[in-house]
Write a protein that holds these residues in place. Structure first.
Motif, short mmCIF file in Angstrom:
data_model
loop_
_atom_site.label_atom_id
_atom_site.label_comp_id
_atom_site.label_asym_id
_atom_site.label_seq_id
_atom_site.Cartn_x
_atom_site.Cartn_y
_atom_site.Cartn_z
N ILE A 91 30.17 74.75 -28.07
CA ILE A 91 31.31 75.67 -28.09
C ILE A 91 31.60 76.15 -29.50
CG2 ILE A 91 33.79 75.84 -27.66
CD1 ILE A 91 32.08 75.81 -25.14
N LEU A 148 31.52 80.01 -30.81
CA LEU A 148 32.69 80.62 -31.44
C LEU A 148 32.37 81.11 -32.85
CD1 LEU A 148 35.49 78.13 -30.34
CD2 LEU A 148 35.20 80.49 -29.57
N VAL A 155 32.79 84.92 -34.15
CA VAL A 155 33.65 85.23 -35.29
C VAL A 155 32.86 85.95 -36.38
CG1 VAL A 155 34.98 84.22 -37.18
CG2 VAL A 155 35.30 83.38 -34.84
N ALA A 181 39.68 80.73 -32.52
CA ALA A 181 38.48 79.93 -32.75
C ALA A 181 38.83 78.50 -33.13
CB ALA A 181 37.63 80.56 -33.86
N VAL A 190 40.67 76.78 -29.55
CA VAL A 190 39.81 76.41 -28.42
C VAL A 190 39.20 75.01 -28.61
CG1 VAL A 190 37.68 76.98 -27.19
CG2 VAL A 190 39.34 78.77 -27.70
#
Length: 269
Positions: A118, A122, A126, A164, A167
């Protein structure tokens, strides 16, 4: 206990924190051996600096001792009494090594792998969005924030950055019950531990923050220069292993006892 109860379960934070404090003496007393070995393993660099392949050996030993301590503390935290913890495999002084510890390691690795995936996704998103934003790199270097880019772009990027960070935090809290769930259900529980924490994110997060007080105090003392050198290292290890670890696992065990909606005695559907 019925599976249909899962949607309506909410953690009662005050009760969980009260049980955490109440169970601390039992954790210290019945897991003393595991805590002592865990602290000794992490204190090795304070008295002797391992080099070469010895670093890997020390790291492996420290991880194994930590798993033993986590297993002992979690068993005690989720049980009604000492007998219940022993039925879950608790050994003398918290020293036990068997299939439950292997399950703990497996569940932890799966959770870490999931979180790493994850975070990587992310990070890529970004970076891609920041690249498309066409910010003024020279203005960033000279800290001329007014010339970095249009305000709406900066607002979008700030919101994206917060997301970001939020999460992974959400996932960490939702996965935090994997250790007590693995021992309580007598099977490896990793990503499905998020179902146990469903609906109690803020309560669990608040409890983890409250029980992190020893760690916060240690960080403040380190930041102010009061904990330095080998003496500071010893104090940090003893504080983290002797107080922070039992507090955190005591709270997670208390939360698990409230939120669990399946027991190993009932057949799985």
């Amino acid at each position: 206990m019925s599976h249909k109860d899962v949607g309506g379960r909410r953690l009662k934070l005050r009760i969980a924190l009260g049980r955490t404090l109440a169970v601390l003496p039992l954790l210290w007393r019945r897991a003393a051996g595991a805590l002592a070995l865990c602290a000794a393993a992490w204190l090795v660099p304070a008295v002797w600096a391992p080099t070469g392949w010895m670093v890997w050996l020390w790291g492996l030993a420290a991880i194994v001792m930590t798993v033993l301590a986590v297993g002992a503390l979690s068993r005690l935290a989720i049980s009604d009494d000492l007998g219940g913890a022993r039925r879950l495999g608790l050994g003398p002084l918290g020293l036990q090594a068997g299939l439950p510890e292997a399950r703990l390691i497996g569940a932890a690795l799966l959770c870490l792998l999931f979180l790493a995936m994850i975070v990587c996704i992310l990070a890529l998103v970004v970076l891609a969005v920041f690249g498309m934003a066409e910010l003024n790199v020279q203005a960033i270097q000279v800290r001329d924030w007014a010339a970095v880019g249009e305000p709406w772009k900066l607002g979008v990027l700030a919101a994206l950055g917060l997301g970001a960070v939020a999460v992974p935090l959400l996932l960490i809290v939702r996965l935090s019950l994997f250790a007590p769930a693995t021992l309580g259900r007598r099977q490896m529980v990793s990503l499905n531990s998020m179902g146990i924490a469903y609906g109690s994110f803020w309560q669990i997060l608040a409890g983890l923050i409250v029980t992190a007080l020893p760690k916060i105090v240690l960080l403040v003392l380190m930041g102010t220069g009061l904990l330095v050198g080998k003496a500071g290292q010893v104090v940090c290890v003893l504080g983290l292993v002797g107080l922070q670890l039992p507090l955190t696992l005591g709270f997670l065990g208390a939360a698990y006892r409230q939120l669990e909606y399946w027991s190993p005695e009932e057949p799985k559907r």
